[in-house]
Design a protein around this motif. Sequence first.
Motif, short mmCIF file in Angstrom:
data_model
loop_
_atom_site.label_atom_id
_atom_site.label_comp_id
_atom_site.label_asym_id
_atom_site.label_seq_id
_atom_site.Cartn_x
_atom_site.Cartn_y
_atom_site.Cartn_z
N ILE A 94 48.84 8.62 62.21
CA ILE A 94 50.20 8.90 63.27
C ILE A 94 50.14 10.68 63.34
O ILE A 94 50.25 11.08 62.21
N SER A 95 50.48 11.05 64.33
CA SER A 95 50.86 12.36 64.72
C SER A 95 52.38 12.34 65.10
O SER A 95 52.81 12.01 66.19
N LEU A 96 53.09 13.10 64.37
CA LEU A 96 54.67 13.25 64.58
C LEU A 96 55.17 14.51 65.13
O LEU A 96 54.81 15.52 64.47
N GLU A 97 55.57 14.71 66.29
CA GLU A 97 55.98 15.72 66.83
C GLU A 97 57.38 16.24 66.03
O GLU A 97 58.20 15.62 65.66
N SER A 98 57.31 17.99 66.25
CA SER A 98 58.89 18.18 65.49
C SER A 98 60.03 17.54 66.38
O SER A 98 59.90 17.25 67.54
N GLY A 99 60.96 17.16 65.74
CA GLY A 99 62.37 16.60 66.28
C GLY A 99 62.13 15.03 66.41
O GLY A 99 63.28 14.48 66.91
N GLU A 100 61.19 14.35 66.19
CA GLU A 100 60.93 13.05 66.36
C GLU A 100 61.66 12.21 65.25
O GLU A 100 61.90 12.60 64.12
N PHE A 101 62.11 10.85 65.59
CA PHE A 101 62.69 9.99 64.63
C PHE A 101 61.76 8.84 64.62
O PHE A 101 61.69 7.90 65.62
N LEU A 102 60.88 8.87 63.62
CA LEU A 102 59.82 7.54 63.57
C LEU A 102 60.53 6.73 62.68
O LEU A 102 60.61 6.95 61.20
N VAL A 103 60.46 5.31 62.90
CA VAL A 103 60.90 4.35 62.08
C VAL A 103 59.40 3.42 61.76
O VAL A 103 58.68 3.01 62.60
N LEU A 104 59.23 3.46 60.44
CA LEU A 104 58.14 2.25 59.95
C LEU A 104 58.94 0.98 59.84
O LEU A 104 59.84 0.76 58.88
N LEU A 105 58.44 -0.07 60.27
CA LEU A 105 59.15 -1.10 60.60
C LEU A 105 58.11 -2.22 60.19
O LEU A 105 57.06 -2.38 60.61
N GLY A 106 58.75 -3.26 59.38
CA GLY A 106 57.79 -4.28 58.92
C GLY A 106 58.33 -5.05 57.90
O GLY A 106 59.56 -4.68 57.24
N SER A 107 58.00 -6.13 57.57
CA SER A 107 58.38 -6.93 56.72
C SER A 107 58.08 -6.57 55.06
O SER A 107 57.09 -5.67 54.90
N SER A 108 58.61 -7.34 54.04
CA SER A 108 58.42 -6.64 52.78
C SER A 108 56.74 -6.98 52.35
O SER A 108 56.16 -7.76 52.71
N GLY A 109 56.31 -5.76 51.83
CA GLY A 109 54.69 -5.76 51.47
C GLY A 109 53.95 -5.30 52.55
O GLY A 109 52.71 -5.59 52.10
N CYS A 110 54.13 -4.86 53.62
CA CYS A 110 53.40 -4.51 54.50
C CYS A 110 52.70 -3.06 54.23
O CYS A 110 51.93 -2.73 55.22
N GLY A 111 53.57 -2.23 53.45
CA GLY A 111 52.73 -0.98 53.10
C GLY A 111 53.76 0.20 53.62
O GLY A 111 53.49 1.23 53.39
N LYS A 112 54.83 0.04 54.29
CA LYS A 112 55.79 0.85 54.76
C LYS A 112 56.27 2.05 53.65
O LYS A 112 56.21 3.12 53.79
#
Length: 357
Positions: A24-42
Amino acid sequence: MSALDLIDIRKRYGSVDTLKGIDISLESGEFLVLLGSSGCGKSTLLNIIAGLAEPTAGEVRIDGRSVNGVHPKDRDIAMVFQSYALYPNLSVARNIGFGLEMRKIPRATREDAVRKTAGILQIENLLDRKPSELSGGQRQRVAIGRALVRDPKVFLFDEPLSNLDAKLRMEMRTELKRLHQMLGTTIVYVTHDQIEAMTLATRIAVMRNGQIEQLATPEEIYNRPATLYVAEFVGSPPMNLLDATFEGNTLSIDGSNARIVLPAHLHSTEARRQVVIGIRPEALYPIAQESDQPSIEAKIEIVELTGPERVVSGSVGSQKLVASLPQQTAITSGALQRFGCPIDALHLFDRKSGERI
């Protein structure tokens, strides 16, 4: 320069691969959500960014600087946890400024920063109170203030709203959105709640079994899911998924006589390809039996009024179909009802691979 780069991040516990190569490459000012069910590694991925866990392989870079092996306090990140983790014997003001106090920031500078942060969060009147005197939403604001006052390069949120009731969650979502728009901060946010993801994120990474299924904007995740998993996971009610055979320009729904004839230019290049048709419930609308437009006939089983809409559940042969209709729609249980659907609202997935066609 990117604010945050995750390069082939892998994590193994014994013989179990928890993360299997995250990029993942995240630019300054981004709002990244890691979404997934329990146990997915987020949460594991968030802890690696924070420095609370080290990757088995791969590299974490913040503002272009590798932080592998760097202590959490030296990474210039701030983390807000699911539990508020406030000091019960300290006032709100001291809770917010505790990190600055530990860094030996002069008292006048520290107090000015606390007042400014409290103003942003609209909790100026709470500065002299103890955590036990606060509501859940107020405690979460204090926890956010403790992170905000440090002005870090990256904010990390680990399911911060999961302990709040539905009304407070909605209020805090609005507050987080307001803060992000006002401050332009870079945020990585972990949740299993798709509504939080859709309303807050500039981009969403849908995770499954230690991998990213799709990384895209909320609009693309919802309107063009890359896989069957994403299609089913995002959306409430979830997307209808119907097994079908695709031959020529005709989709034949398994276990029924239903056929959907596509325009001539939309045809299968394979003979009798096994597919899954995806249709969002809100894309369906009732049509007359004599209509000649592409449609699906379902036997209506349950009609539920949710307030703003009427959710209708039925069956197409042996498969289930759900439609979200306007509240005033007249429809009854036990009836046969034909539903139309715009061709561009149909999603096709390969049944074997689960990939979008």
